[in-house]
Design an enzyme around this catalytic site. Structure first.
Site, PDB file in Angstrom:
ATOM      1  N   ALA A   1       3.879  11.151  -3.447  1.00  0.00           N
ATOM      2  CA  ALA A   1       5.151  10.470  -3.622  1.00  0.00           C
ATOM      3  C   ALA A   1       6.123  10.994  -2.584  1.00  0.00           C
ATOM      4  CB  ALA A   1       5.680  10.723  -5.036  1.00  0.00           C
ATOM      5  N   LYS A   2       7.331  10.471  -2.690  1.00  0.00           N
ATOM      6  CA  LYS A   2       8.320  10.834  -1.667  1.00  0.00           C
ATOM      7  C   LYS A   2       8.598  12.327  -1.628  1.00  0.00           C
ATOM      8  CE  LYS A   2       9.834   6.281  -1.871  1.00  0.00           C
ATOM      9  NZ  LYS A   2      10.135   5.391  -2.947  1.00  0.00           N
ATOM     10  N   ARG A   3       8.382  13.007  -2.755  1.00  0.00           N
ATOM     11  CA  ARG A   3       8.682  14.452  -2.758  1.00  0.00           C
ATOM     12  C   ARG A   3       7.677  15.248  -1.909  1.00  0.00           C
ATOM     13  NH1 ARG A   3       6.294  13.174  -7.327  1.00  0.00           N
ATOM     14  NH2 ARG A   3       4.413  14.304  -7.907  1.00  0.00           N
TER      15      ARG A   3
END
Ligand code: GLU
Length: 322
Positions: free
Chosen positions: A253-255
């Protein structure tokens, strides 16, 4: 025979990461391996979540990876505009047709009310089981709610028959729309057209014949098929590819900043190593050798793409970064 048309549909809500690259590379290969066209459509329908600089970054990162497209926001094409933010009148026209056919109704439930009603913990446009509270409101009740200053979302009166389709990776599928969350929103109460309607209208109008995307979107597919059928538009073929997971089994994910394509590029990683690794995971590059997307075209087949999610272990990451 209709020439295959695939699509890349990035949402400019974050930097593209390795998991996005995987899905987009497979979508590109699936179309190009059949001599098909590819279009790029920016899914920037939600003004609160989309950022123009991320849209530019997505195009740049996909080009860095070695992908190209025949139509898109930067190159134009027969179905322009290719950014959802510019296609509002097309969505409203489709919505008006569904409304005129009596297939929609206004829903006055607030998010808080929906949360309270829903047994499931996950309540949003993509997955809330909606109990049909506003389906049977009389015109008088609707007027009274409007008079209170309530804003209405618009929901589809979902057909009950199950929707069947054969997914090129996940196999035969059967869903009822009730099991996918019931009557879903076509326009939110803040006036923003919902993802399901925008995607169905775009795929229909843009002549997309093949949709390849992440397995997480599978429950949206019966909703999009239902909309395409109700609008009298052709239904594409679907392939939902597994998700890439980190070493702990969490979906990328974006993290996962370290696996953003931009970050890899800035660390000097060659895009061909990224493509080589993804090709190995897709079953069309056994050695994992670094290469360009077009080098995979003769070997690529959706039939060798695994169904189950793929964990990126340390060896995978070493293949990129060492
Ligand atoms: N825009 C979505 C994403 O970036 C993909 C939606 C779709 O393929 O229908 O995840």
């Amino acid at each position: 025979m209709l020439r295959c048309c695939g699509r890349l549909a990035p949402s400019p809500t974050g930097l593209l990461h390795l998991g996005n690259a995987w899905a987009f590379l497979l979508a590109w290969l699936a179309a190009r391996a059949q001599g098909g066209r590819v279009l790029l459509r920016l899914e920037d329908i939600d003004p609160q979540r989309s950022q123009p600089d991320l849209a530019a970054a997505a195009l740049e990162d996909l080009r860095w990876l070695g992908l190209d497209w025949d139509a898109g926001p930067d190159v134009g094409g027969p179905h322009a505009p290719y950014a959802q933010s510019g296609r509002g009148t097309l969505y409203e026209a489709a919505l008006a047709r569904l409304e005129a056919a009596g297939l929609t109704y206004p829903c006055f439930c607030t998010r808080k009310e929906l949360r309270q009603m829903a047994a499931a913990p996950h309540v949003d446009d993509r997955g809330a089981p909606y109990p049909g509270t506003c389906r049977g409101l009389s015109e008088t009740q609707r007027q009274a709610l409007l008079a209170q200053g309530r804003h209405a979302a618009v929901r589809l009166r979902c057909p009950e028959d199950p929707i069947d389709f054969v997914d090129a990776v996940q196999g035969p599928q059967r869903f009822t729309l009730a099991a996918c969350g019931g009557d879903f929103a076509l326009r939110r109460s803040d006036g923003v057209v919902a993802y399901q309607l925008a995607v169905a209208v775009d795929d229909g109008l843009m002549g997309v014949t093949q949709v390849v995307r992440g397995r997480d979107i599978l429950p949206s597919t019966p909703r999009q098929i239902a909309l395409l059928r109700l609008l009298g538009m052709p239904v594409p073929a679907y392939a939902h590819v597994p998700l890439l997971l980190d070493a702990a089994g969490e979906r990328l994910a974006k993290r996962h900043h370290s696996l953003a394509l931009r970050e890899l590029r800035e660390r000097g990683v060659d895009a061909r190593r990224v493509v080589g690794l993804l090709g190995r995971l897709a079953g069309c590059n056994p050695s994992g050798a670094a290469l360009r997307p077009q080098d995979l075209l003769t070997k690529f087949s959706l039939a060798t793409v695994p169904r189950a999610d793929i964990r990126l272990d340390a060896a995978c990451l070493r293949a990129l970064i060492s």
